[in-house]
Design a protein around this motif. Structure first.
Motif, PDB file in Angstrom:
ATOM      1  N   ASN A 191       0.855  -1.187   0.000  1.00 16.72           N
ATOM      2  CA  ASN A 191       0.000   0.000   0.000  1.00 16.72           C
ATOM      3  C   ASN A 191       0.893   1.239   0.000  1.00 16.72           C
ATOM      4  OD1 ASN A 191      -2.262  -1.560   0.108  1.00 16.72           O
ATOM      5  ND2 ASN A 191      -2.564  -1.331   2.315  1.00 16.72           N
ATOM      6  N   ILE A 192       0.732   2.095  -1.014  1.00 14.95           N
ATOM      7  CA  ILE A 192       1.593   3.270  -1.136  1.00 14.95           C
ATOM      8  C   ILE A 192       0.744   4.530  -0.999  1.00 14.95           C
ATOM      9  CG2 ILE A 192       3.321   4.467  -2.528  1.00 14.95           C
ATOM     10  CD1 ILE A 192       3.903   1.851  -3.968  1.00 14.95           C
ATOM     11  N   LEU A 193       1.045   5.324   0.037  1.00 16.78           N
ATOM     12  CA  LEU A 193       0.333   6.583   0.229  1.00 16.78           C
ATOM     13  C   LEU A 193       1.138   7.668  -0.490  1.00 16.78           C
ATOM     14  CD1 LEU A 193      -1.103   7.872   3.625  1.00 16.78           C
ATOM     15  CD2 LEU A 193       0.027   9.406   2.017  1.00 16.78           C
ATOM     16  N   VAL A 194       0.515   8.307  -1.486  1.00 16.20           N
ATOM     17  CA  VAL A 194       1.186   9.351  -2.271  1.00 16.20           C
ATOM     18  C   VAL A 194       0.534  10.683  -1.933  1.00 16.20           C
ATOM     19  CG1 VAL A 194       1.669  10.206  -4.620  1.00 16.20           C
ATOM     20  CG2 VAL A 194       1.659   7.743  -4.168  1.00 16.20           C
ATOM     21  N   THR A 195       1.310  11.679  -1.465  1.00 18.75           N
ATOM     22  CA  THR A 195       0.723  13.008  -1.282  1.00 18.75           C
ATOM     23  C   THR A 195       0.994  13.835  -2.541  1.00 18.75           C
ATOM     24  OG1 THR A 195       2.659  14.142  -0.344  1.00 18.75           O
ATOM     25  CG2 THR A 195       1.265  12.895   1.205  1.00 18.75           C
ATOM     26  N   GLY A 196       0.045  14.711  -2.885  1.00 17.58           N
ATOM     27  CA  GLY A 196       0.228  15.556  -4.074  1.00 17.58           C
ATOM     28  C   GLY A 196       0.074  14.783  -5.377  1.00 17.58           C
ATOM     29  N   GLY A 197      -0.687  13.704  -5.336  1.00 15.56           N
ATOM     30  CA  GLY A 197      -0.840  12.845  -6.516  1.00 15.56           C
ATOM     31  C   GLY A 197      -1.678  13.440  -7.637  1.00 15.56           C
ATOM     32  N   ALA A 198      -2.320  14.583  -7.380  1.00 13.81           N
ATOM     33  CA  ALA A 198      -3.077  15.232  -8.468  1.00 13.81           C
ATOM     34  C   ALA A 198      -2.247  16.322  -9.146  1.00 13.81           C
ATOM     35  CB  ALA A 198      -4.374  15.831  -7.912  1.00 13.81           C
ATOM     36  N   GLY A 199      -0.989  16.470  -8.722  1.00 10.23           N
ATOM     37  CA  GLY A 199      -0.116  17.469  -9.338  1.00 10.23           C
ATOM     38  C   GLY A 199       0.607  16.897 -10.549  1.00 10.23           C
ATOM     39  N   PHE A 200       1.526  17.684 -11.068  1.00  7.91           N
ATOM     40  CA  PHE A 200       2.242  17.315 -12.296  1.00  7.91           C
ATOM     41  C   PHE A 200       3.063  16.034 -12.103  1.00  7.91           C
ATOM     42  CE2 PHE A 200       6.421  18.407 -14.528  1.00  7.91           C
ATOM     43  CZ  PHE A 200       6.077  17.753 -15.697  1.00  7.91           C
ATOM     44  N   ASN A 233      -4.099   8.359  -2.969  1.00  7.15           N
ATOM     45  CA  ASN A 233      -3.639   9.695  -3.344  1.00  7.15           C
ATOM     46  C   ASN A 233      -4.259  10.716  -2.381  1.00  7.15           C
ATOM     47  OD1 ASN A 233      -3.099  12.139  -4.593  1.00  7.15           O
ATOM     48  ND2 ASN A 233      -4.486  11.776  -6.334  1.00  7.15           N
ATOM     49  N   VAL A 234      -3.400  11.386  -1.600  1.00  6.52           N
ATOM     50  CA  VAL A 234      -3.863  12.380  -0.619  1.00  6.52           C
ATOM     51  C   VAL A 234      -3.516  13.760  -1.158  1.00  6.52           C
ATOM     52  CG1 VAL A 234      -3.583  13.219   1.749  1.00  6.52           C
ATOM     53  CG2 VAL A 234      -3.480  10.764   1.276  1.00  6.52           C
ATOM     54  N   ASP A 235      -4.542  14.514  -1.553  1.00  6.31           N
ATOM     55  CA  ASP A 235      -4.268  15.800  -2.208  1.00  6.31           C
ATOM     56  C   ASP A 235      -5.363  16.798  -1.824  1.00  6.31           C
ATOM     57  OD1 ASP A 235      -2.563  16.523  -5.140  1.00  6.31           O
ATOM     58  OD2 ASP A 235      -4.067  17.899  -4.369  1.00  6.31           O
ATOM     59  N   LYS A 236      -4.946  18.017  -1.534  1.00  2.35           N
ATOM     60  CA  LYS A 236      -5.895  19.061  -1.148  1.00  2.35           C
ATOM     61  C   LYS A 236      -6.650  19.627  -2.357  1.00  2.35           C
ATOM     62  CE  LYS A 236      -5.580  23.690   0.985  1.00  2.35           C
ATOM     63  NZ  LYS A 236      -4.618  24.666   1.535  1.00  2.35           N
ATOM     64  N   LEU A 237      -6.090  19.401  -3.547  1.00  2.00           N
ATOM     65  CA  LEU A 237      -6.612  19.993  -4.796  1.00  2.00           C
ATOM     66  C   LEU A 237      -6.560  21.527  -4.727  1.00  2.00           C
ATOM     67  CD1 LEU A 237      -9.625  17.677  -5.771  1.00  2.00           C
ATOM     68  CD2 LEU A 237      -7.236  17.548  -6.500  1.00  2.00           C
ATOM     69  N   THR A 238      -5.362  22.046  -4.665  1.00  2.00           N
ATOM     70  CA  THR A 238      -5.159  23.490  -4.831  1.00  2.00           C
ATOM     71  C   THR A 238      -5.330  23.798  -6.319  1.00  2.00           C
ATOM     72  OG1 THR A 238      -2.811  23.300  -5.336  1.00  2.00           O
ATOM     73  CG2 THR A 238      -3.418  23.440  -2.980  1.00  2.00           C
ATOM     74  N   ARG A 257      -7.207  -0.589  -7.694  1.00  2.00           N
ATOM     75  CA  ARG A 257      -6.083  -0.391  -6.758  1.00  2.00           C
ATOM     76  C   ARG A 257      -5.809   1.083  -6.469  1.00  2.00           C
ATOM     77  NH1 ARG A 257      -1.806  -1.634  -9.206  1.00  2.00           N
ATOM     78  NH2 ARG A 257      -2.519  -2.598 -11.119  1.00  2.00           N
ATOM     79  N   TYR A 258      -6.686   1.979  -6.970  1.00  2.00           N
ATOM     80  CA  TYR A 258      -6.465   3.417  -6.762  1.00  2.00           C
ATOM     81  C   TYR A 258      -7.581   4.023  -5.916  1.00  2.00           C
ATOM     82  CZ  TYR A 258      -6.508   8.428  -7.722  1.00  2.00           C
ATOM     83  OH  TYR A 258      -6.530   9.791  -7.579  1.00  2.00           O
ATOM     84  N   GLN A 259      -7.220   4.834  -4.929  1.00  2.00           N
ATOM     85  CA  GLN A 259      -8.243   5.622  -4.223  1.00  2.00           C
ATOM     86  C   GLN A 259      -7.726   7.023  -3.946  1.00  2.00           C
ATOM     87  OE1 GLN A 259      -8.945   4.226  -0.092  1.00  2.00           O
ATOM     88  NE2 GLN A 259      -7.769   2.406  -0.638  1.00  2.00           N
ATOM     89  N   PHE A 260      -8.681   7.940  -3.760  1.00  2.00           N
ATOM     90  CA  PHE A 260      -8.324   9.351  -3.597  1.00  2.00           C
ATOM     91  C   PHE A 260      -8.968   9.903  -2.337  1.00  2.00           C
ATOM     92  CE2 PHE A 260      -9.769  13.795  -4.343  1.00  2.00           C
ATOM     93  CZ  PHE A 260      -8.514  14.395  -4.253  1.00  2.00           C
ATOM     94  N   SER A 261      -8.225  10.768  -1.626  1.00  2.00           N
ATOM     95  CA  SER A 261      -8.813  11.493  -0.504  1.00  2.00           C
ATOM     96  C   SER A 261      -8.438  12.966  -0.624  1.00  2.00           C
ATOM     97  CB  SER A 261      -8.277  10.948   0.826  1.00  2.00           C
ATOM     98  OG  SER A 261      -8.665  11.816   1.884  1.00  2.00           O
TER      99      SER A 261
END
Ligand code: NAD
Ligand code: TYD
Length: 357
Positions: free
Chosen positions: A2-11, A30-35, A51-55
């Motif tokens: 299980n890999i927790l990625v922060t900022g996964g909605a960025g470039f 994917n843990v991202d605030k969506l700035t 295998r993908y989830q977003f918060s």
């Protein structure tokens, strides 16, 4: 894993998430605030994958982070969430201090409390990977000098100073608490899904729209460019293979003057998009020298020999092949572009460039 990625909605984070889902069998949260810089459309190809989830979570929110660690039970953390644009850090540094320093601190603490409670075998294999930049090293003056992993830190901008601070926190959490960390410092990335406030996508899109191509100062500044998918592959290699406590510099051996980058894009567009906006004879005629960025670093260049030797990672794209792919991507992904060119992004461009227009 299980890999927790922060900022996964960025470039870069989105390239990392796509890489893991498409090329491995691991699960990603994917843990991202969506700035303004976070764009879930960059993850359309993996969004429905099992295998993908977003918060949508701010890394400064410790309570929310604790809950995510508890429910997702990560084996690895890849920390990319950050405010990343130097020019924005000059006009407003607050978000950079909050996310890059306080946010990293909150994430380190959430990771440390989670890690402390793990059983011994899981504790030994857990990794906290902090993704950083070569900008922490400051300016290179000599033309032959390269940044190595032992180059002293000398950040110039609020952005690079906030990233340098976060690097120090990560190393302190390793030395003091034993948290198993690895760090990487990478050069300038370019490629698909790059938010068009940064040099390469900004120049491509301005040229296609027949707008001025703003070159800061004399355009002689040098950056070392790496194709984003090469970076994503390097990051995955480091987080899965590097020894605890190690730092790796990542770079593409592609040093280019800004003015040459802008001219190369114009040349590619002449070939790939010959139908120019009316009144434009050559894309290069749009080049406009504008006032320089305060504190502008003259040159960055990476010595990537450590990662090449230890982990057998080498970039697959040259600047020539990568830039061609990038221009082609922007020519064929008009929907993604239309959607980012709205709202907050537009306001920012007006603020940034109105003085020069
Ligand atoms: P980006 O600006 O494109 O993306 C940053 C992401 O972080 C966005 O999705 C944003 O929504 C998210 N984010 C911002 N604040 C947040 C917060 N408080 N909580 C949760 N999420 C938040 O950045 P990028 O270019 O993809 O860079 C990613 C990382 O790589 C950064 O840490 C950056 O310092 C580093 N880096 C970037 C480059 C480069 O050339 N772009 C080079 C070397 C290192
Ligand atoms: P940028 O893409 O903002 O990355 P960084 O500042 O992190 O290196 O800028 C790359 C280089 O291009 C940098 O030297 C600043 C310069 N630049 C311009 O000349 N014009 C522009 O409009 C932008 C955005 C950047």
């Amino acid at each position: 894993m299980n890999i927790l990625v922060t900022g996964g909605a960025g470039f870069i984070g989105s390239a990392v998430v796509r890489h893991i889902i498409q090329h491995t069998s691991h699960h990603v949260l994917n843990v991202d605030k969506l700035t303004y810089a976070g764009n879930l459309e960059s993850l359309a190809s993996v969004a429905d994958h099992e295998r993908y989830q977003f918060s949508q979570t701010d890394i400064c929110d410790r309570v929310a982070l604790d809950q995510l660690f508890k429910t997702f039970q990560p084996d690895l953390v890849m920390h990319l969430a950050a405010e990343s644009h130097v020019d924005r850090s000059i006009t407003g540094s607050k978000d950079f201090i909050e996310t890059n320093i306080i946010g990293t601190y909150q994430l380190l603490e959430a990771a440390r409390f989670y890690w402390n409670a793990l059983e011994e075998s899981k504790k030994a294999t857990f990794r906290f990977h902090h993704i950083s930049t070569d900008e922490v090293y400051g300016d290179l003056e000599g033309t032959d000098d390269l940044f190595t992993e032992t180059t002293p830190y000398a950040p110039s901008s609020p952005y690079s100073a906030s990233k340098a601070s976060s690097d120090h926190l990560v190393r302190a959490w390793h030395r003091t608490y034993g948290l198993p960390v690895v760090l990487t410092n990478c050069s300038n990335n370019y490629g698909p899904y790059h938010f068009p406030e940064k040099l390469i996508p900004l120049i491509i899109l301005n040229a296609l729209a027949g707008k001025a191509l703003p070159v800061y100062g004399n355009g002689e500044q040098i950056r070392d460019w790496l194709y984003v998918e090469d970076h994503a592959r390097a990051l995955y290699t480091v987080v899965t293979e590097a020894k605890v406590g190690e730092t790796y510099n990542i770079g593409g051996h592609n040093e280019q003057k800004n003015i040459d980058v802008v001219k190369s894009i114009c040349t590619l567009l002449e070939e790939l998009a010959p139908n120019k906006p009316s009144g434009i004879e050559h894309y290069q005629d749009l080049i406009t020298y504008v006032k320089d960025r305060p504190g502008h670093d003259l040159r960055y260049a990476i010595d990537a020999s450590k990662i090449e030797k230890d982990l057998a990672w080498v970039p697959l794209e040259s600047f020539e092949t990568g830039l061609r792919k990038t221009v082609q991507w922007y020519l064929s992904n008009t929907k993604w572009i239309e959607n980012v060119q709205s709202g907050e992004y537009k306001n920012w461009l007006v603020e940034q460039y109105q003085a020069d227009e």
